[in-house]
Design an enzyme around this catalytic site. Structure first.
Site, PDB file in Angstrom:
ATOM      1  N   HIS A   1       0.800  -1.085   0.374  1.00  0.00           N
ATOM      2  CA  HIS A   1      -0.558  -0.095   0.469  1.00  0.00           C
ATOM      3  C   HIS A   1       0.563   0.917   0.027  1.00  0.00           C
ATOM      4  O   HIS A   1       2.441   1.218   1.045  1.00  0.00           O
ATOM      5  CB  HIS A   1      -1.001   0.008   1.218  1.00  0.00           C
ATOM      6  CG  HIS A   1      -1.615   1.213   1.350  1.00  0.00           C
ATOM      7  ND1 HIS A   1      -2.756   1.787   0.374  1.00  0.00           N
ATOM      8  CD2 HIS A   1      -1.529   2.358   1.489  1.00  0.00           C
ATOM      9  CE1 HIS A   1      -3.259   2.783   0.698  1.00  0.00           C
ATOM     10  NE2 HIS A   1      -2.472   2.851   1.594  1.00  0.00           N
TER      11      HIS A   1
ATOM     12  N   ASP B   1     -14.715   2.695   7.170  1.00  0.00           N
ATOM     13  CA  ASP B   1     -13.968   3.441   6.845  1.00  0.00           C
ATOM     14  C   ASP B   1     -14.792   4.152   5.675  1.00  0.00           C
ATOM     15  O   ASP B   1     -14.309   5.494   5.786  1.00  0.00           O
ATOM     16  CB  ASP B   1     -12.905   2.563   6.559  1.00  0.00           C
ATOM     17  CG  ASP B   1     -11.952   3.302   6.240  1.00  0.00           C
ATOM     18  OD1 ASP B   1     -11.539   4.044   6.687  1.00  0.00           O
ATOM     19  OD2 ASP B   1     -11.950   3.288   4.530  1.00  0.00           O
TER      20      ASP B   1
ATOM     21  N   SER C   1      -7.708   3.421   9.060  1.00  0.00           N
ATOM     22  CA  SER C   1      -8.665   3.600   7.506  1.00  0.00           C
ATOM     23  C   SER C   1      -7.306   2.532   6.595  1.00  0.00           C
ATOM     24  O   SER C   1      -8.241   1.772   6.289  1.00  0.00           O
ATOM     25  CB  SER C   1      -8.935   5.357   7.100  1.00  0.00           C
ATOM     26  OG  SER C   1      -8.620   5.048   6.387  1.00  0.00           O
TER      27      SER C   1
ATOM     28  N   LYS D   1      -8.641  -2.176   5.627  1.00  0.00           N
ATOM     29  CA  LYS D   1      -8.954  -2.276   4.414  1.00  0.00           C
ATOM     30  C   LYS D   1      -7.807  -3.631   4.359  1.00  0.00           C
ATOM     31  O   LYS D   1      -8.309  -4.347   3.555  1.00  0.00           O
ATOM     32  CB  LYS D   1      -9.198  -0.971   3.832  1.00  0.00           C
ATOM     33  CG  LYS D   1      -9.958  -0.187   3.275  1.00  0.00           C
ATOM     34  CD  LYS D   1     -10.236   0.733   3.238  1.00  0.00           C
ATOM     35  CE  LYS D   1      -8.855   2.165   3.670  1.00  0.00           C
ATOM     36  NZ  LYS D   1      -9.205   3.061   2.883  1.00  0.00           N
TER      37      LYS D   1
HETATM   38  N1  URA Z   1      -6.305   6.658   3.098  1.00  0.00           N
HETATM   39  C1  URA Z   1      -6.842   5.664   3.357  1.00  0.00           C
HETATM   40  O1  URA Z   1      -7.605   4.849   2.809  1.00  0.00           O
HETATM   41  N2  URA Z   1      -7.444   6.520   4.527  1.00  0.00           N
HETATM   42  C2  URA Z   1      -6.959   7.306   4.716  1.00  0.00           C
HETATM   43  O2  URA Z   1      -7.245   7.833   5.821  1.00  0.00           O
HETATM   44  C3  URA Z   1      -6.036   8.542   4.350  1.00  0.00           C
HETATM   45  C4  URA Z   1      -5.621   7.868   3.224  1.00  0.00           C
END
Ligand code: URA
Length: 426
Positions: free
Chosen positions: A85, A164, A186, A190
Site C-alpha cells: 500500500h 471506513d 483507515s 482495509k
Molecule cells: N488513505 C486511506 O485509505 N485512508 C486515509 O485515511 C488516508 C489515506
C-alpha cells in the site's frame, strides 16, 4: 438499551480521556448503522485529531472497522500472499509493474486499489485507460484469478470495512483527514480485511505526499506496522521520498506506458529501484527469499503475468492506449543542472489537465497528464523541451502552466541526489 451514547463518547475524547473498548465498538457499529449522526462522528473525529489516541485505542478502532464488514480469506490459495500500500504520491505507478513482478516470483498479490482524488493519482484510473479493462470483479473471480494468474488489481467491494468508507467521506469534508490514528486505522482496516498474509507499506514523505515531514511519516509508518503485526499480518514500511515525482510521467495512460517500459526491462531508474525494493520486501514477508525479482523483469516473465492479469479482467494488453488530443511543450529557460522538480507542482498540473478529479464522481481523461524530460541531477539545455503537457481540453493549459511556475530550479553548482528510500520500519 444501548450501552453508550454519542455525546458521552465525544465528551470523553474532547476532555482528553481514553475511550474504552466497549465505547469504541459501540460508536463504530452505531455510526455504520446510522444511529450516530454525521455531525456527532465529525465532532468525535475532530476530538481524535486534536487529542490523539493511545495504541490500544487505535488497535480497537481498527478492529471495530474491520468487524463492520466482510473479511476475505486467501489461505486456501496454493501460494502465499503479499500486498503493498502506498500512501499516495505523484507519478506513483509502482503497483502496475510490482503486482505482476511479485506474482512472477511465486507470491500471489491481492491488490485492492482506489481511484485518485486531488493531486495524487489512482491506480484504478491508470488501468482503466486500457481498453476493456474492468476494475470491479467478484470475490470468486478474484480468488480464481489469484490462483491462475497470481495477481489481481481491482476495486474494493462495498462489503469491505463499510465503516471506513463512511468515515473517510466524512473526514474529507470536515478537516479531519490528517489525524494519524484515523489515517492508520483507515488504511490498515482495509488491508487486514483484505486478508493478505504480508504487507509492505510505502509511506511517502515530501511536498507531493500527505505527510510533509519525516517525523510525522515515521509515526504513521510505526503506527501502521504495529497495527498490522498485532493483527497477524507480516508488515513492514519503507519511508520514501515524494519531494520529487517518480519517473517521467504523471497521468493515466502515460503512466501505463512507463510501467510497460519497466516490465520490458527498461524504464526510469527511480521507478525500477523502488519497484525492486518493494518486491524484495513483499517476497521476504511471504517467506520467499530464493528468487531475485530483477531476473523476472529481465527474462520477461513479469510481462507475461501483466498480459494475463490485464486479459483476465477484460482488457486488451496489445491495444493502443488513448492519446490526448492536444499537447503543449514548455522549454528549458536556461542551460544548467535541474536541481529541483517539485512533486506537488507536477501533480497539480496533471490534475488541472484532467488526469485527476476534484470530486469522487468526476470522470478523468485517460490521455491527460504531464511528461517531464529531465529529472533532478540532469543537465538541461536552453530551448530543449522540459515538460510536455497533455489534455483533450486546451483551455486547461493556462492553469496547468500556472501550477508549474516556481516548481523547478535550474542551477550550476554540484548536485547531491536525495535518497529515494529514506528509512525502513518493521
Ligand atoms: N488513505 C486511506 O485509505 N485512508 C486515509 O485515511 C488516508 C489515506
Amino acid at each position: 438499551m444501548a450501552p453508550h451514547d454519542a455525546v458521552e463518547v465525544i465528551t470523553a475524547k474532547r476532555d482528553k480521556g481514553e475511550l474504552s473498548d466497549s465505547q469504541i465498538d459501540w460508536v463504530i457499529a452505531a455510526y455504520t448503522r446510522g444511529d450516530v449522526a454525521d455531525e456527532q462522528m465529525s465532532s468525535l473525529a475532530m476530538s481524535i485529531l486534536l487529542n490523539g489516541m493511545v495504541p490500544r485505542e487505535i488497535a480497537r478502532w481498527t478492529a471495530a472497522m474491520i468487524a463492520s464488514g466482510e473479511r476475505m480469506d486467501f489461505s486456501a490459495l496454493s501460494r502465499p500472499t503479499a500486498d503493498k500500500h502506498s500512501t499516495g504520491g505523484v507519478g506513483d505507478k509502482i503497483t502496475l509493474p510490482l503486482a505482476p513482478l511479485v506474482a512472477a516470483c511465486g507470491v500471489a498479490v491481492p491488490q485492492l486499489s482506489g481511484r485518485g482524488l486531488g493531486h495524487t493519482g489512482g491506480t484504478l484510473d491508470k488501468l482503466e485507460s486500457i481498453p476493456g479493462w474492468r476494475a470491479t470483479i467478484s470475490n470468486e473471480e478474484m480468488f480464481d484469478q489469484l490462483e491462475s494468474v497470481g495477481a489481481v488489481i481491482c476495486a474494493a467491494g462495498d462489503g469491505l470495512a463499510p465503516a471506513d468508507k463512511k468515515l473517510y467521506a466524512l473526514r474529507d469534508v470536515t478537516g479531519t483527514v490528517e489525524a494519524i490514528p484515523l489515517i492508520a486505522s483507515s488504511i490498515m482496516s482495509k488491508k487486514i480485511a483484505e486478508g493478505t498474509g504480508a504487507l509492505v507499506l510505502d509511506v511517502k514523505v515530501g511536498t507531493g505526499a500527505f505527510m510533509k515531514d519525516v517525523d510525522a511519516a515515521r509515526e504513521l509508518a510505526q503506527t501502521m506496522v504495529e497495527l498490522g503485526t498485532h493483527a497477524g499480518v507480516n508488515t513492514v514500511a519503507l519511508l520514501t521520498d515524494m519531494n520529487t515525482p517518480l519517473g517521467l510521467t504523471a497521468g493515466n495512460a502515460i503512466e501505463v506506458v512507463e510501467s510497460l517500459e519497466v516490465l520490458q526491462g527498461g524504464g526510469p531508474a527511480d521507478v525500477v529501484e523502488l519497484t525492486l525494493a518493494l518486491a524484495r520486501e513483499m517476497l521476504a514477508g511471504a517467506g520467499v527469499t530464493d528468487v531475485d525479482p530483477a531476473d523476472k523483469l529481465a527474462d520477461g516473465s513479469a510481462m507475461d503475468v501483466w498480459r494475463a492479469m490485464i486479459s483476465a479482467q477484460g482488457g486488451d494488453p496489445e491495444a493502443a492506449l488513448p492519446v490526448a488530443r492536444e499537447s503543449h511543450v514548455v522549454t528549458v529557460p536556461s542551460t544548467g543542472t535541474l536541481t529541483r522538480l517539485d512533486a506537488m507542482a507536477v501533480g497539480l498540473a496533471a490534475w488541472r489537465l484532467g488526469a485527476g478529479r476534484a470530486r469522487k464522481e468526476d470522470p478523468v481523461q485517460a490521455g491527460a497528464g504531464v511528461v517531464w524530460h529531465a529529472q533532478p541531477g540532469d543537465v538541461v539545455t536552453q530551448g530543449e523541451p522540459l515538460f510536455t503537457l497533455l489534455t483533450d481540453e486546451p483551455e486547461r493549459f493556462d492553469r496547468a502552466l500556472a501550477s508549474l511556475e516556481g516548481g523547478f530550479d535550474i542551477g550550476e553548482g554540484p548536485f547531491t541526489a536525495q535518497d529515494l528510500i529514506i528509512d525502513r520500519i518493521g
